[in-house]
Write a protein that holds these residues in place. Structure first.
Motif, PDB file in Angstrom:
ATOM      1  N   GLU A 124      31.443  36.824  34.316  1.00 49.16           N
ATOM      2  CA  GLU A 124      32.196  35.590  34.084  1.00 49.16           C
ATOM      3  C   GLU A 124      32.461  34.884  35.406  1.00 49.16           C
ATOM      4  N   TYR A 125      32.424  33.550  35.352  1.00 42.51           N
ATOM      5  CA  TYR A 125      32.589  32.690  36.519  1.00 42.51           C
ATOM      6  C   TYR A 125      33.837  31.824  36.319  1.00 42.51           C
ATOM      7  N   SER A 128      33.813  27.858  37.170  1.00 40.06           N
ATOM      8  CA  SER A 128      32.989  26.925  36.397  1.00 40.06           C
ATOM      9  C   SER A 128      33.043  27.177  34.892  1.00 40.06           C
ATOM     10  N   GLY A 129      33.777  28.204  34.474  1.00 38.45           N
ATOM     11  CA  GLY A 129      33.924  28.471  33.048  1.00 38.45           C
ATOM     12  C   GLY A 129      32.639  28.874  32.358  1.00 38.45           C
ATOM     13  N   LYS A 130      31.842  29.688  33.039  1.00 42.95           N
ATOM     14  CA  LYS A 130      30.587  30.139  32.454  1.00 42.95           C
ATOM     15  C   LYS A 130      30.640  31.638  32.175  1.00 42.95           C
ATOM     16  N   ASN A 132      27.705  34.866  31.673  1.00 41.97           N
ATOM     17  CA  ASN A 132      26.311  35.233  31.868  1.00 41.97           C
ATOM     18  C   ASN A 132      26.081  36.592  31.218  1.00 41.97           C
ATOM     19  N   TYR A 140      26.246  30.720  29.230  1.00 42.24           N
ATOM     20  CA  TYR A 140      26.936  29.853  28.284  1.00 42.24           C
ATOM     21  C   TYR A 140      28.235  29.372  28.897  1.00 42.24           C
ATOM     22  N   GLU A 141      28.741  28.260  28.387  1.00 44.95           N
ATOM     23  CA  GLU A 141      30.061  27.793  28.811  1.00 44.95           C
ATOM     24  C   GLU A 141      31.103  28.480  27.941  1.00 44.95           C
ATOM     25  N   SER A 142      32.129  29.017  28.579  1.00 45.38           N
ATOM     26  CA  SER A 142      33.151  29.744  27.831  1.00 45.38           C
ATOM     27  C   SER A 142      33.997  28.817  26.968  1.00 45.38           C
ATOM     28  N   SER A 143      33.945  27.513  27.202  1.00 39.76           N
ATOM     29  CA  SER A 143      34.710  26.564  26.386  1.00 39.76           C
ATOM     30  C   SER A 143      34.191  26.515  24.953  1.00 39.76           C
TER      31      SER A 143
END
Length: 159
Positions: A124-125, A128-130, A132, A140-143
């Motif tokens: 998780e990033y 940037s809310g990503k 992997n 993917y975007e976590s949003s």
């Protein structure tokens, strides 16, 4: 059987992202050469003014850095620390183990990067809310996170 990797024979490739600040040199995949089942390890180095991977943490992997030469700044949750040659830093799984390196000096910083591998990992990033999915590198975007039962309302129609 022991496998020895000599520093004089290691070859490095430049990994350059589309964002110029994210750039590092990495050795061959030493863990693949060793046929390791549960560890990934490489020797990497950061040139001056460069960042390692984006700030991240792993859900199913522990990670360890050994600073082999040089100096680098480590970003962890709520703190920035200076790491020097000989320092060893361990990162737990989960948000408390988030990390990123930045070479703030005028000399390259070389380090050994060791990570456990037990099947799938989620990286998780936070910046940037990503998310992997490793080793597949599906990002993917976590949003887009949804409820577990979303889209399951018509289960009877499928029977």
């Amino acid at each position: 059987m022991a496998q020895i990797f000599r520093k004089d024979t290691m070859q490095f490739k430049l990994r350059q992202s589309p964002i110029p600040e994210f750039s590092w040199h990495t050795s061959e995949k030493l863990s693949e050469l060793a046929k390791s089942e549960h560890m990934q390890f490489n020797v990497r180095f950061l040139d001056p003014g460069k960042y390692s991977y984006p700030y991240h943490f792993h859900r199913n992997s522990e990670e360890l850095f050994v600073i082999l030469s040089g100096t680098v700044t480590l970003r962890i949750p709520d703190e920035f620390l200076i790491l020097n040659e000989g320092d060893i830093v361990f990162f737990k799984m989960g948000p408390s183990g988030a990390h990123q390196l930045y070479n703030h000096t005028t000399e390259p910083c070389k380090f050994l990067d060791i990570r456990t591998v037990f099947g799938l990992d989620v990286c998780e990033y936070p910046d940037s809310g990503k998310i992997n999915i490793l080793p597949y590198e599906e990002i993917y975007e976590s949003s887009a996170k949804v409820d577990y039962y979303k889209g399951e309302e018509k289960v009877k129609d499928k029977w």
